[in-house]
Design a protein around this motif. Sequence first.
Motif, short mmCIF file in Angstrom:
data_model
loop_
_atom_site.label_atom_id
_atom_site.label_comp_id
_atom_site.label_asym_id
_atom_site.label_seq_id
_atom_site.Cartn_x
_atom_site.Cartn_y
_atom_site.Cartn_z
N ALA A 126 0.84 -1.19 0.00
CA ALA A 126 0.00 0.00 0.00
C ALA A 126 0.88 1.25 0.00
O ALA A 126 1.83 1.34 0.79
CB ALA A 126 -0.90 -0.01 1.22
N ALA A 127 0.56 2.19 -0.87
CA ALA A 127 1.41 3.37 -1.04
C ALA A 127 0.66 4.65 -0.69
O ALA A 127 -0.56 4.74 -0.87
CB ALA A 127 1.90 3.45 -2.47
N SER A 128 1.40 5.63 -0.21
CA SER A 128 0.83 6.94 0.07
C SER A 128 1.93 7.98 -0.03
O SER A 128 3.12 7.65 0.00
CB SER A 128 0.20 6.97 1.47
N GLY A 129 1.52 9.24 -0.17
CA GLY A 129 2.49 10.33 -0.17
C GLY A 129 3.07 10.67 -1.52
O GLY A 129 3.95 11.54 -1.61
N PHE A 130 2.62 10.02 -2.59
CA PHE A 130 3.06 10.38 -3.93
C PHE A 130 1.98 9.97 -4.91
O PHE A 130 1.00 9.31 -4.55
CB PHE A 130 4.40 9.73 -4.27
N ILE A 131 2.14 10.40 -6.16
CA ILE A 131 1.14 10.08 -7.19
C ILE A 131 1.40 8.65 -7.64
O ILE A 131 2.22 8.39 -8.53
CB ILE A 131 1.23 11.07 -8.36
N PHE A 132 0.71 7.74 -7.02
CA PHE A 132 0.98 6.31 -7.15
C PHE A 132 0.99 5.85 -8.59
O PHE A 132 1.89 5.12 -9.01
CB PHE A 132 -0.07 5.54 -6.36
N ASP A 133 0.02 6.31 -9.38
CA ASP A 133 -0.08 5.76 -10.73
C ASP A 133 0.86 6.43 -11.72
O ASP A 133 0.74 6.24 -12.92
CB ASP A 133 -1.53 5.73 -11.22
N ASP A 134 1.81 7.22 -11.22
CA ASP A 134 2.89 7.73 -12.06
C ASP A 134 4.10 6.80 -12.06
O ASP A 134 5.03 6.99 -12.87
CB ASP A 134 3.37 9.10 -11.57
N TYR A 135 4.13 5.84 -11.13
CA TYR A 135 5.37 5.11 -10.88
C TYR A 135 5.24 3.60 -10.97
O TYR A 135 4.22 3.01 -10.61
CB TYR A 135 5.90 5.47 -9.49
N ALA A 136 6.33 3.00 -11.41
CA ALA A 136 6.47 1.55 -11.32
C ALA A 136 6.71 1.14 -9.87
O ALA A 136 7.25 1.92 -9.08
CB ALA A 136 7.65 1.09 -12.18
N ILE A 137 6.31 -0.08 -9.56
CA ILE A 137 6.54 -0.66 -8.23
C ILE A 137 7.24 -2.00 -8.40
O ILE A 137 6.90 -2.77 -9.30
CB ILE A 137 5.21 -0.88 -7.47
N GLY A 138 8.20 -2.25 -7.55
CA GLY A 138 8.93 -3.51 -7.61
C GLY A 138 8.86 -4.26 -6.28
O GLY A 138 8.65 -3.65 -5.22
N TRP A 139 9.02 -5.57 -6.37
CA TRP A 139 9.16 -6.42 -5.18
C TRP A 139 10.57 -7.02 -5.20
O TRP A 139 11.03 -7.50 -6.24
CB TRP A 139 8.14 -7.56 -5.19
N PHE A 140 11.20 -7.00 -4.05
CA PHE A 140 12.50 -7.62 -3.86
C PHE A 140 12.40 -8.50 -2.61
O PHE A 140 11.48 -8.33 -1.79
CB PHE A 140 13.59 -6.57 -3.67
N ARG A 141 13.35 -9.40 -2.45
CA ARG A 141 13.37 -10.21 -1.24
C ARG A 141 14.81 -10.41 -0.77
O ARG A 141 15.74 -10.34 -1.57
CB ARG A 141 12.69 -11.56 -1.47
N GLN A 142 14.92 -10.65 0.52
CA GLN A 142 16.25 -10.87 1.09
C GLN A 142 16.16 -12.00 2.11
O GLN A 142 15.45 -11.88 3.12
CB GLN A 142 16.79 -9.60 1.74
N ALA A 143 16.89 -13.06 1.84
CA ALA A 143 16.98 -14.18 2.76
C ALA A 143 18.18 -13.95 3.68
O ALA A 143 19.11 -13.21 3.33
CB ALA A 143 17.15 -15.48 1.98
N PRO A 144 18.19 -14.57 4.84
CA PRO A 144 19.30 -14.39 5.78
C PRO A 144 20.64 -14.72 5.13
O PRO A 144 20.80 -15.77 4.50
CB PRO A 144 18.97 -15.38 6.90
N GLY A 145 21.58 -13.80 5.25
CA GLY A 145 22.91 -14.02 4.72
C GLY A 145 23.05 -13.88 3.22
O GLY A 145 24.13 -14.17 2.66
N LYS A 146 21.99 -13.42 2.56
CA LYS A 146 22.03 -13.29 1.10
C LYS A 146 21.77 -11.85 0.68
O LYS A 146 21.25 -11.04 1.45
CB LYS A 146 21.01 -14.23 0.45
N GLU A 147 22.13 -11.55 -0.57
CA GLU A 147 21.88 -10.25 -1.14
C GLU A 147 20.38 -10.07 -1.41
O GLU A 147 19.66 -11.04 -1.62
CB GLU A 147 22.63 -10.10 -2.47
N ARG A 148 19.95 -8.80 -1.42
CA ARG A 148 18.58 -8.52 -1.79
C ARG A 148 18.39 -8.85 -3.27
O ARG A 148 19.19 -8.44 -4.11
CB ARG A 148 18.23 -7.05 -1.51
#
Length: 123
Positions: free
Chosen positions: A22-44
């Motif tokens: 959920a996003a707030s504070g900016f014009i949401f539909d102007d921007y791309a959104i990404g998902w990243f993940r980070q496991a213990p001891g690993k890079e994002r």
Amino acid sequence: VQLQASGGGLVQAGGSLRLSCAASGFIFDDYAIGWFRQAPGKEREFVASIGWSGGGALYGDSVKGRFTISRDNAKNTVYLQMNSLKPEDTAVYYCAGGRRSYSGKSRDDYTSWGQGTLVTVSS
């Protein structure tokens, strides 16, 4: 700019979860959104991204065919549907946005990050 990730939890291998950002504070539909993940001891790691209009979806190789990203601009929310989960999907999942309108795989494509939500997949 605020991004709030939610929906994480504990699930058995083969199960499904849906994450929300959920996003707030900016014009949401102007921007791309990404998902990243980070496991213990690993890079994002890049997971998925979606362009401002809902097109241009990109996926990391390890999640292609299992995860689906979508967005509802009326609700300022991006979703990550995760199916056929594996123990190696266990990680903290972060959503990010705020730099450009088209999706990208690099962390540098995003300026703002949410706090993360933990996904644990048991075998």
